[in-house]
Write an enzyme that holds these catalytic residues in place. Sequence first.
Site, short mmCIF file in Angstrom:
data_model
loop_
_atom_site.label_atom_id
_atom_site.label_comp_id
_atom_site.label_asym_id
_atom_site.label_seq_id
_atom_site.Cartn_x
_atom_site.Cartn_y
_atom_site.Cartn_z
N GLU A 152 8.01 10.60 33.18
CA GLU A 152 6.82 11.43 32.93
C GLU A 152 6.03 10.91 31.73
O GLU A 152 4.80 10.88 31.74
CB GLU A 152 7.24 12.88 32.67
CG GLU A 152 7.80 13.56 33.91
CD GLU A 152 8.08 15.03 33.69
OE1 GLU A 152 8.34 15.44 32.54
OE2 GLU A 152 8.03 15.78 34.69
N GLY A 192 7.61 19.90 24.15
CA GLY A 192 6.42 19.07 24.01
C GLY A 192 6.66 17.58 23.94
O GLY A 192 5.90 16.86 23.29
N HIS A 243 4.69 17.97 37.56
CA HIS A 243 5.80 18.76 38.11
C HIS A 243 6.98 17.84 38.35
O HIS A 243 6.82 16.80 38.99
CB HIS A 243 5.37 19.43 39.41
CG HIS A 243 6.48 20.21 40.03
ND1 HIS A 243 6.88 21.43 39.53
CD2 HIS A 243 7.30 19.93 41.06
CE1 HIS A 243 7.90 21.87 40.25
NE2 HIS A 243 8.17 20.98 41.17
N LEU A 264 0.41 27.45 43.73
CA LEU A 264 1.39 26.88 42.81
C LEU A 264 1.96 25.54 43.30
O LEU A 264 2.47 25.46 44.42
CB LEU A 264 2.51 27.90 42.64
CG LEU A 264 3.48 27.66 41.51
CD1 LEU A 264 2.76 27.67 40.18
CD2 LEU A 264 4.55 28.73 41.54
N ASP A 265 1.87 24.53 42.46
CA ASP A 265 2.46 23.22 42.72
C ASP A 265 1.96 22.60 44.03
O ASP A 265 2.64 21.75 44.62
CB ASP A 265 4.01 23.28 42.74
CG ASP A 265 4.59 23.64 41.39
OD1 ASP A 265 3.94 23.37 40.36
OD2 ASP A 265 5.70 24.19 41.35
N GLN A 293 12.17 12.68 32.68
CA GLN A 293 11.24 12.90 31.56
C GLN A 293 10.72 11.57 31.00
O GLN A 293 9.55 11.46 30.65
CB GLN A 293 11.89 13.74 30.48
CG GLN A 293 12.04 15.20 30.97
CD GLN A 293 12.27 16.20 29.86
OE1 GLN A 293 12.69 15.84 28.78
NE2 GLN A 293 11.99 17.46 30.14
N ASN A 343 6.22 15.60 26.44
CA ASN A 343 5.05 15.02 27.11
C ASN A 343 3.84 15.02 26.19
O ASN A 343 3.09 14.04 26.13
CB ASN A 343 4.74 15.75 28.41
CG ASN A 343 5.58 15.25 29.58
OD1 ASN A 343 5.38 14.14 30.06
ND2 ASN A 343 6.55 16.05 29.99
N MET A 379 4.56 27.08 31.11
CA MET A 379 5.43 27.84 32.01
C MET A 379 4.83 29.13 32.54
O MET A 379 5.53 29.92 33.17
CB MET A 379 6.77 28.14 31.33
CG MET A 379 7.58 26.89 30.98
SD MET A 379 7.80 25.72 32.35
CE MET A 379 8.87 26.70 33.41
N ARG A 380 3.55 29.40 32.32
CA ARG A 380 2.95 30.62 32.87
C ARG A 380 2.05 30.26 34.05
O ARG A 380 1.16 29.41 33.93
CB ARG A 380 2.08 31.35 31.81
CG ARG A 380 2.83 31.77 30.58
CD ARG A 380 4.00 32.68 30.85
NE ARG A 380 3.64 33.93 31.51
CZ ARG A 380 4.54 34.82 31.92
NH1 ARG A 380 5.83 34.61 31.76
NH2 ARG A 380 4.14 35.93 32.49
N1 NHR Z 1 -0.84 27.76 37.85
C1 NHR Z 1 -1.45 27.54 39.02
N2 NHR Z 1 -2.41 28.40 39.39
N3 NHR Z 1 -1.16 26.50 39.84
C2 NHR Z 1 -0.20 25.63 39.49
O1 NHR Z 1 0.07 24.61 40.30
C3 NHR Z 1 0.50 25.80 38.27
C4 NHR Z 1 0.14 26.90 37.45
C5 NHR Z 1 0.81 27.14 36.24
C6 NHR Z 1 1.84 26.31 35.85
C7 NHR Z 1 3.41 24.41 36.30
C8 NHR Z 1 4.54 24.73 37.31
C9 NHR Z 1 5.56 23.60 37.38
O2 NHR Z 1 5.16 22.43 37.32
C10 NHR Z 1 2.22 25.24 36.67
C11 NHR Z 1 1.53 24.97 37.87
C12 NHR Z 1 5.72 28.02 35.84
C13 NHR Z 1 6.23 28.66 36.97
C14 NHR Z 1 6.78 30.06 36.87
O3 NHR Z 1 7.41 30.55 37.79
C15 NHR Z 1 6.19 27.99 38.19
C16 NHR Z 1 5.64 26.72 38.27
C17 NHR Z 1 5.13 26.10 37.15
C18 NHR Z 1 5.18 26.75 35.94
N4 NHR Z 1 6.52 30.80 35.75
C19 NHR Z 1 6.95 32.18 35.51
C20 NHR Z 1 5.73 33.15 35.53
O4 NHR Z 1 5.96 34.32 35.82
C21 NHR Z 1 7.59 32.32 34.15
C22 NHR Z 1 8.78 31.44 33.98
C23 NHR Z 1 9.22 31.32 32.52
O5 NHR Z 1 8.55 31.84 31.60
O6 NHR Z 1 10.25 30.63 32.31
O7 NHR Z 1 4.60 32.71 35.20
O8 NHR Z 1 6.77 23.83 37.55
C1 GAR Z 2 8.66 18.41 31.99
O1 GAR Z 2 9.76 17.81 32.63
C2 GAR Z 2 7.72 18.98 33.02
O2 GAR Z 2 7.67 18.25 34.23
C3 GAR Z 2 8.34 20.31 33.25
O3 GAR Z 2 8.82 20.76 32.00
C4 GAR Z 2 9.13 19.65 31.18
C5 GAR Z 2 8.39 19.81 29.88
O4 GAR Z 2 8.97 19.02 28.90
N1 GAR Z 2 7.36 21.22 33.71
C6 GAR Z 2 7.70 22.29 34.35
O5 GAR Z 2 8.84 22.52 34.75
C7 GAR Z 2 6.55 23.21 34.55
N2 GAR Z 2 7.03 24.40 35.10
P1 GAR Z 2 8.25 18.84 27.49
O6 GAR Z 2 7.98 20.22 26.92
O7 GAR Z 2 9.28 18.11 26.68
O8 GAR Z 2 7.00 18.05 27.73
#
Ligand code: NHR
Ligand code: GAR
Length: 216
Positions: A177, A15, A112, A147-148, A174, A17, A93-94
């Site tokens: 960010e 956290g 991202h 996604l992304d 970071q 950010n 992360m979900r």
């Molecule tokens: N959801 C949608 N619909 N669209 C996006 O653009 C999203 C989203 C949810 C999260 C953040 C994203 C990133 O910036 C984000 C964007 C998690 C994963 C992932 O693979 C991928 C991208 C991002 C966040 N998650 C796994 C899952 O099964 C779990 C991984 C883990 O728990 O470590 O959800 O990177």
């Molecule tokens: C940040 O660098 C953000 O861009 C990245 O995780 C970090 C969170 O840091 N996000 C992802 O990778 C989303 N999948 P924080 O918990 O210290 O804010």
Amino acid sequence: MAARCKTAILISGSGTNLQAFINAVAGGSLDLDIAVVFSNNPDAFGLQRAEQAGISTACVQHGDFPDRDSFDRAVIAELDRFEPDLLILAGFMRILSASFVSHYAGKILNIHPALLPLYPGLNTHQRVLDAGDEWHGSTVHFVTEQLDAGPRILQGRLPIIPGESAEELEKRVQAVEHQIYPVAAGMVGSGKVSFKDGQSWVDGHPIVEPLIKSFK
Ligand code: NHR
Ligand code: GAR
């Protein structure tokens, strides 16, 4: 959007950010009402940051649900108690289902850690180093079901230092960010930036290339 935009910040981990948002609101440079900090992980350190700042917290653990849709419905029920105008994913992360995204259409932001459309997905810093790129950074974008791949708003760019490790690069990204995310969220909260017809807009003009801030 409302004068004081009611905001939910979603986290999974440390956290930093989130802390940048808390500091920006406390310092008066960002006009958002952080109504709730939500986590899917009860051990996320960001929940302690929120409590320290006197912000409400909520947690729903994805492991308690049989599938993504039922988890997402529980998250919606929790968040809707706070009637949020804006959702900020800050290291959340979900992956969110299409029905979650449409429930909050045009109201979800993510940051991202890459210069999207380069390097969607995870482990971006190592991938950028392995590719020998000269530039890296982070992108604030609206979340869509893809996604992304939602429309971009603002990118922070920085040059790669020859020989730096993925950990060093991650720290520098970071720090970028923490500067750009509150700025981008403030533009959305004030209505300067919006989402319509699948695109992002600034002052009524479509954002074709994201706004860019360069760092050292
Ligand atoms: N959801 C949608 N619909 N669209 C996006 O653009 C999203 C989203 C949810 C999260 C953040 C994203 C990133 O910036 C984000 C964007 C998690 C994963 C992932 O693979 C991928 C991208 C991002 C966040 N998650 C796994 C899952 O099964 C779990 C991984 C883990 O728990 O470590 O959800 O990177
Ligand atoms: C940040 O660098 C953000 O861009 C990245 O995780 C970090 C969170 O840091 N996000 C992802 O990778 C989303 N999948 P924080 O918990 O210290 O804010």
